[in-house]
Design a protein around this motif. Structure first.
Motif, PDB file in Angstrom:
ATOM      1  N   SER A   1      14.886 -15.188  -3.412  1.00 18.94           N
ATOM      2  CA  SER A   1      16.169 -15.881  -3.441  1.00 18.94           C
ATOM      3  C   SER A   1      15.991 -17.212  -4.166  1.00 18.94           C
ATOM      4  CB  SER A   1      16.672 -16.120  -2.018  1.00 18.94           C
ATOM      5  OG  SER A   1      15.836 -17.075  -1.360  1.00 18.94           O
ATOM      6  N   PRO A   2      17.061 -17.788  -4.721  1.00 22.49           N
ATOM      7  CA  PRO A   2      16.932 -19.088  -5.403  1.00 22.49           C
ATOM      8  C   PRO A   2      16.316 -20.160  -4.510  1.00 22.49           C
ATOM      9  CG  PRO A   2      19.043 -18.089  -5.923  1.00 22.49           C
ATOM     10  CD  PRO A   2      18.419 -17.232  -4.860  1.00 22.49           C
ATOM     11  N   GLU A   3      16.671 -20.179  -3.238  1.00 14.67           N
ATOM     12  CA  GLU A   3      16.128 -21.192  -2.332  1.00 14.67           C
ATOM     13  C   GLU A   3      14.642 -20.976  -2.093  1.00 14.67           C
ATOM     14  OE1 GLU A   3      17.449 -23.417   1.832  1.00 14.67           O
ATOM     15  OE2 GLU A   3      18.250 -21.441   1.334  1.00 14.67           O
ATOM     16  N   ALA A   4      14.216 -19.716  -1.946  1.00 15.25           N
ATOM     17  CA  ALA A   4      12.798 -19.433  -1.758  1.00 15.25           C
ATOM     18  C   ALA A   4      12.013 -19.739  -3.026  1.00 15.25           C
ATOM     19  CB  ALA A   4      12.601 -17.983  -1.340  1.00 15.25           C
TER      20      ALA A   4
ATOM     21  N   ARG B   1      12.725 -22.084  -5.179  1.00 11.62           N
ATOM     22  CA  ARG B   1      12.583 -23.543  -5.201  1.00 11.62           C
ATOM     23  C   ARG B   1      11.474 -23.978  -4.255  1.00 11.62           C
ATOM     24  NH1 ARG B   1      14.558 -27.318  -1.656  1.00 11.62           N
ATOM     25  NH2 ARG B   1      14.643 -29.476  -2.447  1.00 11.62           N
ATOM     26  N   ALA B   2      11.430 -23.381  -3.050  1.00 10.81           N
ATOM     27  CA  ALA B   2      10.381 -23.718  -2.098  1.00 10.81           C
ATOM     28  C   ALA B   2       9.003 -23.387  -2.666  1.00 10.81           C
ATOM     29  CB  ALA B   2      10.616 -22.974  -0.786  1.00 10.81           C
ATOM     30  N   TYR B   3       8.906 -22.272  -3.343  1.00 10.65           N
ATOM     31  CA  TYR B   3       7.633 -21.870  -3.952  1.00 10.65           C
ATOM     32  C   TYR B   3       7.162 -22.906  -4.965  1.00 10.65           C
ATOM     33  CZ  TYR B   3       4.493 -19.002  -6.861  1.00 10.65           C
ATOM     34  OH  TYR B   3       3.422 -18.529  -7.575  1.00 10.65           O
ATOM     35  N   ARG B   4       8.055 -23.360  -5.818  1.00 10.53           N
ATOM     36  CA  ARG B   4       7.675 -24.341  -6.825  1.00 10.53           C
ATOM     37  C   ARG B   4       7.236 -25.656  -6.185  1.00 10.53           C
ATOM     38  NH1 ARG B   4      12.449 -22.303  -9.482  1.00 10.53           N
ATOM     39  NH2 ARG B   4      13.603 -24.130  -8.724  1.00 10.53           N
ATOM     40  N   LEU B   5       7.970 -26.124  -5.182  1.00  7.91           N
ATOM     41  CA  LEU B   5       7.634 -27.393  -4.545  1.00  7.91           C
ATOM     42  C   LEU B   5       6.312 -27.311  -3.784  1.00  7.91           C
ATOM     43  CD1 LEU B   5      11.153 -28.515  -3.262  1.00  7.91           C
ATOM     44  CD2 LEU B   5       9.845 -29.452  -5.174  1.00  7.91           C
ATOM     45  N   LEU B   6       6.064 -26.190  -3.129  1.00 11.99           N
ATOM     46  CA  LEU B   6       4.804 -26.031  -2.390  1.00 11.99           C
ATOM     47  C   LEU B   6       3.618 -26.010  -3.341  1.00 11.99           C
ATOM     48  CD1 LEU B   6       5.908 -23.362   0.240  1.00 11.99           C
ATOM     49  CD2 LEU B   6       5.314 -25.753   0.700  1.00 11.99           C
ATOM     50  N   GLY B   7       3.815 -25.477  -4.524  1.00  9.36           N
ATOM     51  CA  GLY B   7       2.727 -25.446  -5.488  1.00  9.36           C
ATOM     52  C   GLY B   7       2.377 -26.814  -6.034  1.00  9.36           C
ATOM     53  N   SER B   8       3.286 -27.758  -5.923  1.00  6.06           N
ATOM     54  CA  SER B   8       3.052 -29.079  -6.491  1.00  6.06           C
ATOM     55  C   SER B   8       2.334 -30.023  -5.538  1.00  6.06           C
ATOM     56  CB  SER B   8       4.391 -29.711  -6.902  1.00  6.06           C
ATOM     57  OG  SER B   8       5.196 -29.960  -5.745  1.00  6.06           O
TER      58      SER B   8
ATOM     59  N   LEU C   1      12.060 -19.877   5.185  1.00  7.59           N
ATOM     60  CA  LEU C   1      11.706 -19.787   3.772  1.00  7.59           C
ATOM     61  C   LEU C   1      10.251 -19.355   3.601  1.00  7.59           C
ATOM     62  CD1 LEU C   1      13.515 -22.992   2.455  1.00  7.59           C
ATOM     63  CD2 LEU C   1      14.106 -20.616   1.929  1.00  7.59           C
ATOM     64  N   LEU C   2       9.374 -19.884   4.458  1.00 10.89           N
ATOM     65  CA  LEU C   2       7.974 -19.470   4.402  1.00 10.89           C
ATOM     66  C   LEU C   2       7.832 -17.987   4.723  1.00 10.89           C
ATOM     67  CD1 LEU C   2       6.344 -22.589   6.081  1.00 10.89           C
ATOM     68  CD2 LEU C   2       5.964 -21.812   3.728  1.00 10.89           C
ATOM     69  N   ASP C   3       8.669 -17.475   5.632  1.00 12.76           N
ATOM     70  CA  ASP C   3       8.639 -16.040   5.935  1.00 12.76           C
ATOM     71  C   ASP C   3       8.980 -15.216   4.695  1.00 12.76           C
ATOM     72  OD1 ASP C   3       7.825 -16.223   8.542  1.00 12.76           O
ATOM     73  OD2 ASP C   3       9.834 -16.135   9.403  1.00 12.76           O
ATOM     74  N   GLN C   4       9.931 -15.684   3.902  1.00  9.47           N
ATOM     75  CA  GLN C   4      10.259 -14.964   2.674  1.00  9.47           C
ATOM     76  C   GLN C   4       9.075 -14.933   1.712  1.00  9.47           C
ATOM     77  OE1 GLN C   4      14.022 -15.793   0.697  1.00  9.47           O
ATOM     78  NE2 GLN C   4      14.857 -16.694   2.573  1.00  9.47           N
ATOM     79  N   LEU C   5       8.366 -16.055   1.622  1.00  5.79           N
ATOM     80  CA  LEU C   5       7.202 -16.108   0.748  1.00  5.79           C
ATOM     81  C   LEU C   5       6.054 -15.274   1.305  1.00  5.79           C
ATOM     82  CD1 LEU C   5       7.254 -19.899  -0.209  1.00  5.79           C
ATOM     83  CD2 LEU C   5       8.124 -17.959  -1.524  1.00  5.79           C
TER      84      LEU C   5
END
Length: 455
Positions: free
Chosen positions: A384-387, A389-396, A421-425
């Motif tokens: 999802s778009p929100e997940a 975004r979370a993925y990109r921010l966590l990588g930084s 969101l972490l569950d989606q990842l």
């Protein structure tokens, strides 16, 4: 001593075949002590179809209908051949004639080529082969270490067909394990082996619709294309009927989700299914789970050596080889990519490759089908778009582990929302859960997420 001949077979051979198809079918139904309604229900047909066939009013029944009736009546090979012959208006076969087939005579052998050696997956392979090779359902043991112990896979079969879902991040070797296990299991499944690439995470091909997958499977099992039903539910019902009395191994590779898989599951206890997916198939109740982790270091070195060629690594210190695979994150796809780079450049040494991997690893590991970044792109596409975004921010945020509170602060949301969101990842195997409430990203995944954030 010759076996007793069925009087129905004598009747069919002694007269013109077509007018007596109804008599033949009625006799077999009465032998099975079934009414027309009971036979229709057992075969999954409309009772009017059965009546018309017995009354001689249906001269050209579908091959699929003949197959369903033959299975419902438990006809033997000769009886099936005669049913096919007389309902097509052909003369019944004589003693020495080759019988016409009623239903599929094809034994599918669809498995892709096997890998020569499967390094570092001995325990997972043993679990998969032992559980699916047995007749008691999938999985009685629990997993430990990287993946599972050899005693079984996590979860249990639900009393029907045994299904094991091989899950893990992109490039971890799910297909290689499934295909290798399927080749080992093949002798135990004389009814054949089916393989479908569902393209759940393909670069240029959309995921295969269940109806299309069923049509392919039915044709592979000998059902003529014209006899494949149009509706998804009817295709699934015919597929289950065709496999009801056969011992077949089905491999469903690269599944997108549970909805794509459900219609493709046989119902018979003698069939077995291996599914591979980048996603956690938590809603697939029939399946046991076999998670794959990255390779042990020694197995990763063995894979790199074999793929690069022993001559390219001759005399190289073990420490250098270990460092190469460590910079590949012990991920099989990355190890293969690094070996492909070394093999393609005759002037490179392992030391030179190491120096290149100290920079932009994802750029160095972009060798064609071994492209790690491209594989991770495909995993992200379904977020999802929100997940995403979370993925990109966590990588930084760097390489240390983190909890839901840290993720919530980084994402600007509440801890419960961050956990969702972490569950989606986690379901996409883009984040690893190291302990309850503690998370980390694989090194290459983190670099990919950071690159997406920077881009």
């Amino acid at each position: 001593m010759q076996p007793a001949r069925s009087p129905l077979l004598d009747l069919a051979r002694s007269t013109d075949a077509a007018p007596y198809s109804g008599t033949l079918l009625r006799g077999w139904r009465e032998r099975a002590l079934l009414t027309q309604e009971q036979l229709a229900e057992r075969a999954g047909l409309n009772v009017r179809t059965v009546r018309r066939m017995e009354n001689g009013g249906l001269w050209q029944p579908r091959t699929s209908s003949l197959l369903l009736l033959a299975q419902a009546l438990e006809l033997d090979g000769e009886e099936r051949a005669l049913l096919a012959a007389v309902t097509r208006g052909q003369p019944a076969t004589g003693e020495g004639d080759e019988p016409a087939a009623c239903g599929p005579a094809i034994v599918p052998r669809q498995l892709p080529a096997d890998v020569a050696v499967l390094a570092g997956r001995e325990r997972e392979l043993a679990a998969l082969v032992n559980d699916l090779g047995a007749g008691t359902g999938a999985g009685a043991g629990t997993g430990t270490g990287t993946g599972t112990g050899a005693g079984g896979v996590a979860g249990t079969g639900a009393g029907g067909v045994a299904v094991v879902a091989v899950e893990g991040m992109a490039g971890v070797g799910k297909t290689a394990l499934a295909v290798h296990a399927a080749h080992r299991l093949a002798p135990r499944f004389p009814g054949g082996q089916l393989f479908v690439d569902l393209h759940g995470h393909a670069r240029t091909t959309p995921p295969v619709e269940p109806g299309e997958a069923l049509a392919r499977l039915l044709r592979a099992l000998g059902v003529p294309g014209a006899d494949v039903p149009g509706h998804l539910d009817d295709r699934a019902a015919l597929y289950r009927s065709v496999l009801a009395e056969r011992r077949v191994l089905v491999v469903l590779d690269d599944a997108a989700d549970e909805h794509q898989i459900h219609p493709l599951l046989p119902a018979g206890r003698d069939c077995r299914v291996i599914v591979t997916s980048r996603r956690r198939l938590s809603c697939l109740d029939e399946a046991a789970s076999l998670p794959l982790d990255v390779l042990p270091p020694a197995a990763a070195v063995a894979l790199f050596t074999r793929m690069a060629g022993p001559g390219r690594v001759a005399g190289v210190p073990r420490e250098e080889l270990s460092e190469v695979v460590a910079r590949c994150g012990l991920l099989p796809l990355a190890v293969r990519g690094a070996a492909a780079r070394l093999r393609a450049h005759a002037t490179w040494s392992v030391r030179h490759l190491l120096e290149r991997l100290a920079g932009d690893r994802l750029a160095e590991l972009g060798a064609g089908r071994h492209d790690v970044a491209a594989a991770l792109d495909l995993s992200c596409d379904r977020l999802s778009p929100e997940a995403r975004r979370a993925y990109r921010l966590l990588g930084s945020r760097g390489g240390a582990g983190f909890g839901a509170g840290t993720a919530a602060a980084l994402l600007g949301t509440t801890p419960p929302r961050a956990e969702r969101l972490l569950d989606q990842l986690l379901e996409a195997h883009l984040v690893q859960e190291t302990a309850p409430g503690r998370y980390r990203l694989h090194d290459l995944v983190r670099e990919h997420a950071a690159a997406q954030a920077a881009g």
